[in-house]
Design an enzyme around this catalytic site. Structure first.
Site, PDB file in Angstrom:
ATOM      1  N   GLY A   6       0.652  -1.167   0.000  1.00  0.00           N
ATOM      2  CA  GLY A   6       0.117   0.144  -0.039  1.00  0.00           C
ATOM      3  C   GLY A   6       0.736   1.398  -0.055  1.00  0.00           C
ATOM      4  N   GLY A  36      -2.245  -6.234   0.184  1.00  0.00           N
ATOM      5  CA  GLY A  36      -2.487  -7.484   0.444  1.00  0.00           C
ATOM      6  C   GLY A  36      -2.731  -8.158   1.762  1.00  0.00           C
ATOM      7  N   THR A  67      11.350  -6.643 -10.865  1.00  0.00           N
ATOM      8  CA  THR A  67      10.998  -8.097 -11.168  1.00  0.00           C
ATOM      9  C   THR A  67       9.894  -8.218 -10.293  1.00  0.00           C
ATOM     10  OG1 THR A  67      13.244  -8.709 -11.546  1.00  0.00           O
ATOM     11  CG2 THR A  67      11.817 -10.218 -10.945  1.00  0.00           C
ATOM     12  N   CYS A  94       5.836   7.825  17.394  1.00  0.00           N
ATOM     13  CA  CYS A  94       6.856   8.290  18.354  1.00  0.00           C
ATOM     14  C   CYS A  94       7.662   9.207  17.449  1.00  0.00           C
ATOM     15  CB  CYS A  94       7.714   6.689  18.506  1.00  0.00           C
ATOM     16  SG  CYS A  94       8.029   6.991  20.291  1.00  0.00           S
TER      17      CYS A  94
END
Ligand code: PLP
Length: 387
Positions: free
Chosen positions: A57, A193, A230, A320
């Site tokens: 993402g 995913g 790839t 943090c």
């Protein structure tokens, strides 16, 4: 990961083949990738040619935001404005900050209400203020901290009135609420995913054909020439399997897990009566796997460790910085005072969550809050005096 995705990935890991190679093994690997592309596309209401595979993402968000910005500005130098929600995930937020710092982007942050939903009137007003200068709009489908679902259809309609493309980060939405790329009208959309039962490190940007994107990664020109590298055949195969199952089972899983989530909120409220549920209280407006609360007089991070010691794993949403926990930007954008935002806890459920899990939280939370309050009394008193 879903067992079916683990099985697919495990089998694929022992097979050879670069999907860009022309020999037999390469062509086999290519077929696997194209099948995964078809599965992801079919699950998400997209065409296979809309799917640009990425390593998750974060990468898809960066490609969307930077790629669209650069492409639109190259077409017209005046297009430097980006209209965005302030409750985006850091993968979008920090990409926008970077564009502002290094590329001359000007970000218009939309106001959000107390549940974290953007103000569509403000979006209309921002677009109407010199639409020629807007490169893109980016508003997530659903928020990863408080679970609030955004009015994506209204965002798309407003932006398209002015010919402005829209990106939406749907990482949290897929598998929890109905998400269909084609009918949504979005120009591009991020998916990941590992939020839907697939592996970490596999994701996609769905981008309608013809959408001009400048690549972030340069190299072998895979994936429509905008995402070189790839392809990870094993991870993509597992991602395809997981996406198909997550969407196939969504309604049923959402109903079951949503009911467990409601029970969780009930138990937490019974144990800690002054807890405040954040995000949209209306189940239609929030993700079914999400429960987010703030607990007065507590540091979320202390609570997190106390709960962890009792076998309950949750998160705070705080970042943090230099060893000092900073309250969540999402809660601050919702107008929650910093001292209150520090007491945030997010519980994420999933398809394997059980009633026993939820009851375990209900049992653990009361004593943990009591202890965190005792430990934090000094710190909170000092803070109250300061403010
Ligand atoms: N966007 C949202 C809303 C997320 O919740 C996450 C991950 O938690 C990401 C983007 C980043 O995705 P990834 O972990 O696949 O890089």
């Amino acid at each position: 990961m879903l067992p079916e995705a683990v099985a697919a990935m495990t089998e694929e890991l022992s097979l050879t083949g670069n999907a860009s190679s022309l020999h037999t093994s390469g062509r086999r690997a290519r077929r696997v990738v194209e099948e995964a592309r078809e599965r992801v596309a079919a699950a998400l209401g997209a065409g296979p040619s809309d799917v640009i595979f990425t390593a998750g993402g974060t990468e898809a968000d960066n490609l969307a935001v930077k790629g669209l910005f650069w492409a639109r500005r190259a077409q017209d130098r005046r297009r430097v404005r980006i209209i965005a929600s302030p409750v985006e995930h850091h993968a979008v937020l920090d990409a926008l900050d970077w564009l502002a710092e290094h590329e001359g982007a000007v970000v218009d942050w939309l106001p959000v209400d107390a549940v974290g939903r953007i103000d569509v009137d403000a979006l209309h007003a921002a677009l109407a203020r010199d639409p020629e200068s807007v490169a893109l709009v980016t508003v997530m489908w659903a928020n990863n901290e408080v679970g609030t679902v955004q009015p994506v259809a209204e965002v798309v309609a407003a932006a398209h009135e002015h010919g402005v493309p829209v990106h939406s980060d749907a990482v949290q939405a897929v598998g929890q609420v109905a998400v269909e790329f084609g009918p949504s009208g979005l120009d591009c959309m991020t998916v990941s995913g590992h939020k839907l039962g697939g592996p970490v490190g596999a994701g996609a940007l769905l981008a309608r054909r013809g959408l001009d994107l400048v690549p972030v990664l340069h190299g072998g020109s895979q994936e429509r020439g905008v995402r070189s590298g790839t392809l990870d055949v094993a991870a993509l195969r597992a991602f395809g399997v997981a996406a198909e199952i997550a969407v196939r089972d969504r309604a049923e899983v959402a109903a079951t897990v949503g009911a467990l989530r409601d029970e969780l909120v009930r138990l937490i409220t019974a144990a800690v009566p002054d807890v405040v549920l954040r995000g949209d209280p209306d189940p239609a407006g929030r993700l079914p796997f999400n429960a987010h609360v703030t607990i007065p007089g507590c540091e979320g991070d202390s609570l997190l460790y106390l709960l962890d010691a009792r076998g309950v794993e949750c998160s705070t949403g705080s970042a943090c910085q230099a060893g000092v926990p900073q309250p969540s930007h999402v809660l601050l954008a919702m107008g929650i005072p910093e001292a209150v935002a520090r007491g945030a806890l997010r519980f994420s459920l999933g398809r394997t969550s059980t009633r026993a899990d939820v009851e375990a939280v209900g049992t653990a939370i009361g004593p943990a809050v009591e202890r965190a309050r005792r430990a934090g009394v000094g710190a909170f008193a000092t803070e109250a005096v300061r403010s």
